[in-house]
Design a protein around this motif. Structure first.
Motif, PDB file in Angstrom:
ATOM      1  N   ARG A 132       1.044  -0.927   0.241  1.00  0.00           N
ATOM      2  CA  ARG A 132      -0.021  -0.264   0.350  1.00  0.00           C
ATOM      3  C   ARG A 132       0.959   1.153  -0.026  1.00  0.00           C
ATOM      4  O   ARG A 132       0.275   2.153  -0.993  1.00  0.00           O
ATOM      5  N   PHE A 133       2.093   1.486   0.649  1.00  0.00           N
ATOM      6  CA  PHE A 133       2.535   2.169   0.927  1.00  0.00           C
ATOM      7  C   PHE A 133       4.020   2.826  -0.515  1.00  0.00           C
ATOM      8  O   PHE A 133       3.304   3.582  -0.940  1.00  0.00           O
ATOM      9  N   ILE A 134       4.026   1.919  -1.560  1.00  0.00           N
ATOM     10  CA  ILE A 134       5.374   1.604  -2.488  1.00  0.00           C
ATOM     11  C   ILE A 134       4.090   1.614  -3.155  1.00  0.00           C
ATOM     12  O   ILE A 134       4.564   2.872  -4.025  1.00  0.00           O
ATOM     13  N   MET A 135       3.025   1.691  -3.170  1.00  0.00           N
ATOM     14  CA  MET A 135       2.214   2.243  -4.446  1.00  0.00           C
ATOM     15  C   MET A 135       1.364   3.548  -4.117  1.00  0.00           C
ATOM     16  O   MET A 135       1.099   4.298  -5.146  1.00  0.00           O
ATOM     17  N   GLY A 136       1.461   4.339  -3.330  1.00  0.00           N
ATOM     18  CA  GLY A 136       1.047   5.409  -2.844  1.00  0.00           C
ATOM     19  C   GLY A 136      -0.456   5.216  -3.911  1.00  0.00           C
ATOM     20  O   GLY A 136      -0.894   4.753  -2.727  1.00  0.00           O
ATOM     21  N   ALA A 171      -3.845  -8.617  -6.498  1.00  0.00           N
ATOM     22  CA  ALA A 171      -2.610  -9.134  -7.251  1.00  0.00           C
ATOM     23  C   ALA A 171      -1.533  -8.825  -7.611  1.00  0.00           C
ATOM     24  O   ALA A 171      -0.584  -9.136  -7.942  1.00  0.00           O
ATOM     25  N   MET A 172      -1.650  -6.681  -6.975  1.00  0.00           N
ATOM     26  CA  MET A 172      -0.486  -6.489  -6.821  1.00  0.00           C
ATOM     27  C   MET A 172       0.399  -7.458  -5.748  1.00  0.00           C
ATOM     28  O   MET A 172       1.553  -7.185  -5.070  1.00  0.00           O
ATOM     29  N   GLU A 173      -0.341  -7.381  -4.442  1.00  0.00           N
ATOM     30  CA  GLU A 173       0.723  -8.114  -2.965  1.00  0.00           C
ATOM     31  C   GLU A 173       0.963  -9.567  -3.826  1.00  0.00           C
ATOM     32  O   GLU A 173       2.145 -10.086  -3.349  1.00  0.00           O
ATOM     33  N   ASP A 174       0.368  -9.837  -4.229  1.00  0.00           N
ATOM     34  CA  ASP A 174       0.822 -11.370  -5.135  1.00  0.00           C
ATOM     35  C   ASP A 174       1.921 -11.078  -6.071  1.00  0.00           C
ATOM     36  O   ASP A 174       3.215 -11.775  -5.364  1.00  0.00           O
TER      37      ASP A 174
END
Length: 204
Positions: A80-84, A97-100
């Motif tokens: 969550r932090f990385i994607m801003g 899907a992004m976490e995976d």
């Protein structure tokens, strides 16, 4: 074993930035003790060393790193932090899907970084409690014929499932912040197409 002296300015700044990943995280205030945080870091270090010294083929080591990160890191908060700001515009399916895909990515990156490991030992030093932000465990990687490397580990239990790794700060550089900048650049290169970024992260 002890590492004397105050936390470096660069590491402190990196910690402050990294702690933003927990600012909106659900759950209670951290009840983690300094002793528990130190023990957790020792366990993580032992698992990493065991994996890199296992002699397993690269794909198996990569799979091992992926499982380690999934178990030991606060993946939802980190991603969550990385994607801003982009995170808020993503669907639930895209977020999952992004976490995976992120786990695939970090498994590749860290297995490559640690491929040059040659018996360095990690000495645990100062442990500092930053309240709700987590506990910072400092350490130094030492080895014959190589320079010492300062490594800080930010640990929190705010997720409610025990201690989890939030960030690793190497020589004052936050890996969390570095990955946020890297992901922003990768997303920009793809014209903001989150699905394409996810696909590329999975493909390597």
């Amino acid at each position: 074993m002890a590492l004397s002296g105050p936390l470096s300015r660069r590491a402190a700044l990196a910690l402050i930035t990294a702690s933003a990943a927990l600012a909106a995280a659900p759950g209670r205030a951290a009840a983690l003790t300094e002793t528990e945080a130190e023990g957790f870091v020792r366990q993580v270090v032992d698992e990493v060393v065991s994996l890199v010294e296992s002699g397993k083929p690269a794909p198996e080591q990569q799979s091992g790193f992926r499982a380690l990160f999934a178990r030991r890191a606060a993946v939802p908060s980190v991603v969550r932090f990385i994607m801003g700001a982009t995170w808020r515009d993503m669907s639930g399916a895209q977020q999952a899907a992004m976490e995976d895909a992120f786990l695939d990515y970090v498994a590749r990156v860290y297995s490559e970084l640690l491929s040059s490991y040659s018996g360095q030992r990690i000495e645990i030093g100062q442990v500092q409690d930053f309240g709700r932000k987590g506990i910072l465990v400092t350490s130094t990687a030492r080895g014959e014929g190589v320079e010492d490397v300062a490594v800080e580990w930010l640990v929190s239990d705010r997720g409610g499932s025990g201690p989890q790794l939030v960030d690793v700060v190497i020589e004052g550089l936050s890996m969390l912040q570095s990955q946020r900048q890297e992901f922003a650049a990768m997303l920009d290169k793809r014209g903001g197409d989150v699905d394409q970024l996810i696909a590329d992260l999975r493909a390597g």
